[in-house]
Motif scaffolding. Structure first.
Motif, mmCIF file in Angstrom:
data_model
loop_
_atom_site.group_PDB
_atom_site.id
_atom_site.type_symbol
_atom_site.label_atom_id
_atom_site.label_comp_id
_atom_site.label_asym_id
_atom_site.label_seq_id
_atom_site.Cartn_x
_atom_site.Cartn_y
_atom_site.Cartn_z
ATOM 1 N N SER A 122 -19.226 56.901 -7.186
ATOM 2 C CA SER A 122 -19.667 57.177 -8.564
ATOM 3 C C SER A 122 -18.940 58.382 -9.138
ATOM 4 O O SER A 122 -18.499 58.363 -10.297
ATOM 5 C CB SER A 122 -21.172 57.434 -8.600
ATOM 6 O OG SER A 122 -21.868 56.305 -8.164
ATOM 7 N N LEU A 123 -18.797 59.421 -8.339
ATOM 8 C CA LEU A 123 -18.112 60.629 -8.807
ATOM 9 C C LEU A 123 -16.620 60.372 -9.014
ATOM 10 O O LEU A 123 -16.036 60.841 -9.988
ATOM 11 C CB LEU A 123 -18.330 61.765 -7.809
ATOM 12 C CG LEU A 123 -19.800 62.206 -7.660
ATOM 13 C CD1 LEU A 123 -19.965 63.122 -6.447
ATOM 14 C CD2 LEU A 123 -20.284 62.879 -8.924
ATOM 15 N N CYS A 161 -4.702 57.705 -8.401
ATOM 16 C CA CYS A 161 -5.435 56.893 -7.427
ATOM 17 C C CYS A 161 -5.880 55.596 -8.103
ATOM 18 O O CYS A 161 -6.686 55.608 -9.033
ATOM 19 C CB CYS A 161 -6.637 57.667 -6.894
ATOM 20 S SG CYS A 161 -7.573 56.779 -5.645
ATOM 21 N N THR A 162 -5.340 54.476 -7.642
ATOM 22 C CA THR A 162 -5.626 53.192 -8.280
ATOM 23 C C THR A 162 -6.790 52.447 -7.637
ATOM 24 O O THR A 162 -7.438 51.638 -8.284
ATOM 25 C CB THR A 162 -4.387 52.278 -8.250
ATOM 26 O OG1 THR A 162 -3.998 52.082 -6.890
ATOM 27 C CG2 THR A 162 -3.243 52.893 -9.036
ATOM 28 N N SER A 163 -7.043 52.726 -6.347
ATOM 29 C CA SER A 163 -8.150 52.052 -5.666
ATOM 30 C C SER A 163 -8.636 52.884 -4.495
ATOM 31 O O SER A 163 -7.907 53.717 -3.953
ATOM 32 C CB SER A 163 -7.729 50.663 -5.183
ATOM 33 O OG SER A 163 -6.701 50.771 -4.235
ATOM 34 N N ILE A 164 -9.896 52.634 -4.127
ATOM 35 C CA ILE A 164 -10.515 53.323 -2.998
ATOM 36 C C ILE A 164 -11.176 52.278 -2.116
ATOM 37 O O ILE A 164 -11.921 51.426 -2.597
ATOM 38 C CB ILE A 164 -11.564 54.352 -3.454
ATOM 39 C CG1 ILE A 164 -10.929 55.415 -4.351
ATOM 40 C CG2 ILE A 164 -12.227 55.001 -2.239
ATOM 41 C CD1 ILE A 164 -11.919 56.384 -4.949
ATOM 42 N N CYS A 165 -10.883 52.364 -0.839
ATOM 43 C CA CYS A 165 -11.481 51.473 0.153
ATOM 44 C C CYS A 165 -12.354 52.344 1.062
ATOM 45 O O CYS A 165 -11.906 53.383 1.549
ATOM 46 C CB CYS A 165 -10.369 50.799 0.957
ATOM 47 S SG CYS A 165 -10.963 49.675 2.199
ATOM 48 N N THR A 166 -13.613 51.951 1.264
ATOM 49 C CA THR A 166 -14.536 52.755 2.063
ATOM 50 C C THR A 166 -15.297 51.885 3.049
ATOM 51 O O THR A 166 -15.246 50.662 2.987
ATOM 52 C CB THR A 166 -15.569 53.472 1.160
ATOM 53 O OG1 THR A 166 -16.438 52.490 0.607
ATOM 54 C CG2 THR A 166 -14.900 54.278 0.072
ATOM 55 N N ASN A 169 -11.993 58.991 -12.646
ATOM 56 C CA ASN A 169 -10.968 58.017 -13.021
ATOM 57 C C ASN A 169 -11.635 56.641 -13.142
ATOM 58 O O ASN A 169 -11.798 55.943 -12.142
ATOM 59 C CB ASN A 169 -9.841 57.973 -11.974
ATOM 60 C CG ASN A 169 -8.768 56.958 -12.309
ATOM 61 O OD1 ASN A 169 -8.865 56.227 -13.284
ATOM 62 N ND2 ASN A 169 -7.744 56.894 -11.479
ATOM 63 N N PRO A 170 -12.011 56.238 -14.360
ATOM 64 C CA PRO A 170 -12.722 54.967 -14.553
ATOM 65 C C PRO A 170 -11.896 53.730 -14.205
ATOM 66 O O PRO A 170 -12.442 52.644 -14.074
ATOM 67 C CB PRO A 170 -13.064 54.962 -16.050
ATOM 68 C CG PRO A 170 -12.725 56.301 -16.577
ATOM 69 C CD PRO A 170 -11.849 56.987 -15.592
#
Length: 155
Positions: free
Chosen positions: A104-105, A84-89, A110-111
């Protein structure tokens, strides 16, 4: 079941490309139940593909529960957080909490994940200032969609 086949196919494509973006949207349906929807975007050969990944009912809407829901899906389907390279929320408080929020979790797992704010949520915020006639059309469309969702086709 056809939806299981589609889900299996999407997860297999994610395993092959090993890089995807995740978009999460936590909302309440018309019956008052919290729903978590997830979409993925990934590259397949030469094109970018965007697919629906899952929709799960949430009993609790805190960040830890959302994270557990996504982790459970990943484990059941053999997906890894490192892909997972990015998260959009939609930046709901349960998503963005600085210690126990979903982001945060996920970042602790995956930093290298980058996060963005969903454009759909921005459009929803803008819709609050729409002219009356456009707002009326939008309200009618939402009512139609909610009606269709609450009356599933008989199988």
């Amino acid at each position: 079941m056809m939806s299981d086949d589609i889900n299996y196919s999407v997860c297999n494509q994610l395993k092959i490309c090993k890089r995807f973006s995740l978009q999460l949207y936590e909302s309440t349906d018309i019956s008052g139940k919290a729903q978590l929807m997830a979409f993925v975007r990934y590259q397949n050969q030469k094109s970018l593909i965007e697919q629906f990944l899952f929709c799960r009912e949430l009993i609790q809407t805190c960040g830890e529960d959302i994270f557990k829901c996504v982790c459970t899906f990943f484990e059941q389907h053999g997906l890894l957080w490192k892909w997972c390279t990015s998260i959009c929320t939609n930046r709901a408080p349960s998503i963005t909490g600085c210690v126990r929020g979903f982001l945060s979790l996920a970042e602790a797992t995956n930093p290298n994940i980058t996060t963005t704010h969903c454009f759909i949520h921005r459009e929803a915020l803008v819709s609050k200032t729409l002219p009356f006639d456009l707002h009326t059309v939008l309200r009618e469309v939402v009512q139609i969609v909610n009606y269709i969702k609450s009356h599933p086709a008989k199988s």
